[in-house]
Design a protein around this motif. Structure first.
Motif, PDB file in Angstrom:
ATOM      1  N   GLY A  49       0.767  -1.236   0.000  1.00  0.00           N
ATOM      2  CA  GLY A  49       0.000   0.000   0.000  1.00  0.00           C
ATOM      3  C   GLY A  49       0.799   1.288   0.000  1.00  0.00           C
ATOM      4  N   LYS A  50       2.026   1.227  -0.478  1.00  0.00           N
ATOM      5  CA  LYS A  50       2.843   2.438  -0.557  1.00  0.00           C
ATOM      6  C   LYS A  50       3.914   2.267  -1.626  1.00  0.00           C
ATOM      7  CE  LYS A  50       4.289   1.543   3.872  1.00  0.00           C
ATOM      8  NZ  LYS A  50       4.942   1.882   5.136  1.00  0.00           N
ATOM      9  N   PRO A  51       4.527   3.370  -2.053  1.00  0.00           N
ATOM     10  CA  PRO A  51       5.563   3.295  -3.091  1.00  0.00           C
ATOM     11  C   PRO A  51       6.760   2.434  -2.661  1.00  0.00           C
ATOM     12  CG  PRO A  51       4.889   5.580  -2.722  1.00  0.00           C
ATOM     13  CD  PRO A  51       4.264   4.752  -1.634  1.00  0.00           C
ATOM     14  N   ILE A  52       7.444   1.881  -3.636  1.00  0.00           N
ATOM     15  CA  ILE A  52       8.596   1.009  -3.388  1.00  0.00           C
ATOM     16  C   ILE A  52       9.630   1.693  -2.492  1.00  0.00           C
ATOM     17  CG2 ILE A  52      10.579  -0.100  -4.507  1.00  0.00           C
ATOM     18  CD1 ILE A  52       8.643  -0.587  -6.938  1.00  0.00           C
ATOM     19  N   ALA A  53       9.899   2.963  -2.731  1.00  0.00           N
ATOM     20  CA  ALA A  53      10.909   3.686  -1.953  1.00  0.00           C
ATOM     21  C   ALA A  53      10.555   3.779  -0.466  1.00  0.00           C
ATOM     22  CB  ALA A  53      11.098   5.094  -2.527  1.00  0.00           C
ATOM     23  N   GLU A  54       9.293   3.582  -0.134  1.00  0.00           N
ATOM     24  CA  GLU A  54       8.857   3.677   1.258  1.00  0.00           C
ATOM     25  C   GLU A  54       8.721   2.320   1.949  1.00  0.00           C
ATOM     26  OE1 GLU A  54       5.332   6.092   1.539  1.00  0.00           O
ATOM     27  OE2 GLU A  54       6.205   7.643   0.259  1.00  0.00           O
ATOM     28  N   TRP A  55       8.971   1.234   1.236  1.00  0.00           N
ATOM     29  CA  TRP A  55       8.875  -0.082   1.860  1.00  0.00           C
ATOM     30  C   TRP A  55       9.953  -0.233   2.922  1.00  0.00           C
ATOM     31  CZ3 TRP A  55       8.583  -3.841  -2.938  1.00  0.00           C
ATOM     32  CH2 TRP A  55       7.398  -3.611  -3.633  1.00  0.00           C
ATOM     33  N   SER A  56       9.571  -0.728   4.063  1.00  0.00           N
ATOM     34  CA  SER A  56      10.575  -1.024   5.095  1.00  0.00           C
ATOM     35  C   SER A  56      10.978  -2.496   4.970  1.00  0.00           C
ATOM     36  CB  SER A  56      10.012  -0.749   6.486  1.00  0.00           C
ATOM     37  OG  SER A  56       9.057  -1.742   6.837  1.00  0.00           O
ATOM     38  N   ASP A  57      12.154  -2.792   5.470  1.00  0.00           N
ATOM     39  CA  ASP A  57      12.595  -4.189   5.467  1.00  0.00           C
ATOM     40  C   ASP A  57      11.629  -5.058   6.260  1.00  0.00           C
ATOM     41  OD1 ASP A  57      14.756  -3.578   3.889  1.00  0.00           O
ATOM     42  OD2 ASP A  57      16.240  -3.714   5.493  1.00  0.00           O
ATOM     43  N   GLU A  59       8.409  -4.706   6.650  1.00  0.00           N
ATOM     44  CA  GLU A  59       7.203  -4.959   5.858  1.00  0.00           C
ATOM     45  C   GLU A  59       7.459  -6.006   4.776  1.00  0.00           C
ATOM     46  OE1 GLU A  59       4.999  -0.634   6.013  1.00  0.00           O
ATOM     47  OE2 GLU A  59       6.736  -0.874   4.691  1.00  0.00           O
ATOM     48  N   VAL A  60       8.592  -5.900   4.122  1.00  0.00           N
ATOM     49  CA  VAL A  60       8.926  -6.872   3.076  1.00  0.00           C
ATOM     50  C   VAL A  60       9.130  -8.251   3.694  1.00  0.00           C
ATOM     51  CG1 VAL A  60      10.603  -7.496   1.291  1.00  0.00           C
ATOM     52  CG2 VAL A  60       9.886  -5.107   1.536  1.00  0.00           C
ATOM     53  N   ARG A  61       9.834  -8.319   4.816  1.00  0.00           N
ATOM     54  CA  ARG A  61      10.039  -9.608   5.499  1.00  0.00           C
ATOM     55  C   ARG A  61       8.711 -10.242   5.886  1.00  0.00           C
ATOM     56  NH1 ARG A  61      13.845  -6.853   8.529  1.00  0.00           N
ATOM     57  NH2 ARG A  61      12.526  -7.039  10.368  1.00  0.00           N
ATOM     58  N   LEU A  62       7.801  -9.459   6.428  1.00  0.00           N
ATOM     59  CA  LEU A  62       6.494  -9.979   6.823  1.00  0.00           C
ATOM     60  C   LEU A  62       5.721 -10.475   5.601  1.00  0.00           C
ATOM     61  CD1 LEU A  62       4.420 -10.487   9.043  1.00  0.00           C
ATOM     62  CD2 LEU A  62       3.583  -8.154   8.674  1.00  0.00           C
ATOM     63  N   LEU A  63       5.771  -9.718   4.521  1.00  0.00           N
ATOM     64  CA  LEU A  63       5.089 -10.135   3.296  1.00  0.00           C
ATOM     65  C   LEU A  63       5.662 -11.456   2.778  1.00  0.00           C
ATOM     66  CD1 LEU A  63       2.965  -9.275   1.172  1.00  0.00           C
ATOM     67  CD2 LEU A  63       4.823  -8.177  -0.070  1.00  0.00           C
ATOM     68  N   LEU A  64       6.968 -11.584   2.786  1.00  0.00           N
ATOM     69  CA  LEU A  64       7.605 -12.819   2.320  1.00  0.00           C
ATOM     70  C   LEU A  64       7.269 -13.994   3.229  1.00  0.00           C
ATOM     71  CD1 LEU A  64      11.144 -11.455   1.368  1.00  0.00           C
ATOM     72  CD2 LEU A  64       9.365 -12.204  -0.208  1.00  0.00           C
ATOM     73  N   LEU A  83      17.413  -4.834  -4.813  1.00  0.00           N
ATOM     74  CA  LEU A  83      18.692  -4.772  -4.100  1.00  0.00           C
ATOM     75  C   LEU A  83      19.857  -4.691  -5.091  1.00  0.00           C
ATOM     76  CD1 LEU A  83      18.041  -7.503  -1.389  1.00  0.00           C
ATOM     77  CD2 LEU A  83      18.140  -5.032  -1.012  1.00  0.00           C
ATOM     78  N   PHE A  84      19.824  -5.538  -6.119  1.00  0.00           N
ATOM     79  CA  PHE A  84      20.933  -5.610  -7.071  1.00  0.00           C
ATOM     80  C   PHE A  84      21.058  -4.358  -7.931  1.00  0.00           C
ATOM     81  CE2 PHE A  84      20.767 -10.551  -7.280  1.00  0.00           C
ATOM     82  CZ  PHE A  84      21.362 -10.627  -6.043  1.00  0.00           C
ATOM     83  N   ARG A  85      19.956  -3.636  -8.145  1.00  0.00           N
ATOM     84  CA  ARG A  85      19.991  -2.414  -8.940  1.00  0.00           C
ATOM     85  C   ARG A  85      20.123  -1.166  -8.072  1.00  0.00           C
ATOM     86  NH1 ARG A  85      21.241  -1.740 -13.918  1.00  0.00           N
ATOM     87  NH2 ARG A  85      19.514  -0.414 -14.515  1.00  0.00           N
ATOM     88  N   GLY A  86      20.158  -1.333  -6.772  1.00  0.00           N
ATOM     89  CA  GLY A  86      20.347  -0.201  -5.879  1.00  0.00           C
ATOM     90  C   GLY A  86      19.094   0.622  -5.619  1.00  0.00           C
ATOM     91  N   TYR A  87      17.924   0.068  -5.918  1.00  0.00           N
ATOM     92  CA  TYR A  87      16.683   0.796  -5.674  1.00  0.00           C
ATOM     93  C   TYR A  87      16.278   0.799  -4.205  1.00  0.00           C
ATOM     94  CZ  TYR A  87      15.990   1.241 -10.665  1.00  0.00           C
ATOM     95  OH  TYR A  87      16.143   1.566 -11.983  1.00  0.00           O
ATOM     96  N   ARG A  88      16.815  -0.116  -3.454  1.00  0.00           N
ATOM     97  CA  ARG A  88      16.561  -0.092  -2.024  1.00  0.00           C
ATOM     98  C   ARG A  88      17.758  -0.720  -1.320  1.00  0.00           C
ATOM     99  NH1 ARG A  88      12.456  -1.467   0.603  1.00  0.00           N
ATOM    100  NH2 ARG A  88      13.600  -2.446   2.258  1.00  0.00           N
ATOM    101  N   ASP A  93      18.988  -8.912   7.926  1.00  0.00           N
ATOM    102  CA  ASP A  93      17.675  -9.448   8.269  1.00  0.00           C
ATOM    103  C   ASP A  93      16.823  -9.701   7.031  1.00  0.00           C
ATOM    104  OD1 ASP A  93      18.189  -9.464  10.972  1.00  0.00           O
ATOM    105  OD2 ASP A  93      17.304  -7.491  11.308  1.00  0.00           O
ATOM    106  N   LEU A  94      16.846  -8.784   6.084  1.00  0.00           N
ATOM    107  CA  LEU A  94      16.074  -8.976   4.858  1.00  0.00           C
ATOM    108  C   LEU A  94      16.657 -10.134   4.044  1.00  0.00           C
ATOM    109  CD1 LEU A  94      13.799  -8.128   2.969  1.00  0.00           C
ATOM    110  CD2 LEU A  94      15.367  -6.467   1.960  1.00  0.00           C
TER     111      LEU A  94
END
Length: 106
Positions: A49-57, A59-64, A83-88, A93-94
């Motif tokens: 529910g938010k832009p990629i740049a605002e995702w926290s680790d 939130e991503v961990r919980l989603l996974l 991660l590999f392209r440097g977008y976040r 932990d992630l």
């Protein structure tokens, strides 16, 4: 940035870059897998529910952690691309959410 620094500045252009990357990749062997991988970023955006740049680790961990293996694969592939392209940035932990390590992706 293993794949080089990404130049996209919006979610839409990041996802378009990811789709191009997938289409040019030799790793995607079937149309079904390609389609699943292409759908993952949009689903992640809707679920978080938010832009990629605002995702926290966290939130991503919980989603996974709360998805099936098949769904998680698509999410992990897109997260690895980010991660590999440097977008976040990523942290240990992630990275622990990738059961076979990041080297398996891309």
């Amino acid at each position: 940035m293993i794949l080089g620094r990404g130049l996209a500045t919006t979610d839409g252009t990041i996802i378009a870059e990811y789709h191009t990357f997938l289409e040019q990749s030799q790793d995607v062997t079937t149309a079904v897998i390609l389609q699943r991988l292409k759908e993952a970023p949009g689903v992640m955006l809707r679920r978080l529910g938010k832009p990629i740049a605002e995702w926290s680790d966290a939130e991503v961990r919980l989603l996974l952690a709360t998805r099936t293996k098949t769904v998680r694969y698509g999410y992990q592939a897109f997260t690895a691309f980010l991660l590999f392209r440097g977008y976040r940035p990523g942290n240990i932990d992630l990275c622990t959410q990738f059961p076979l390590g990041l080297s398996r992706y891309h």
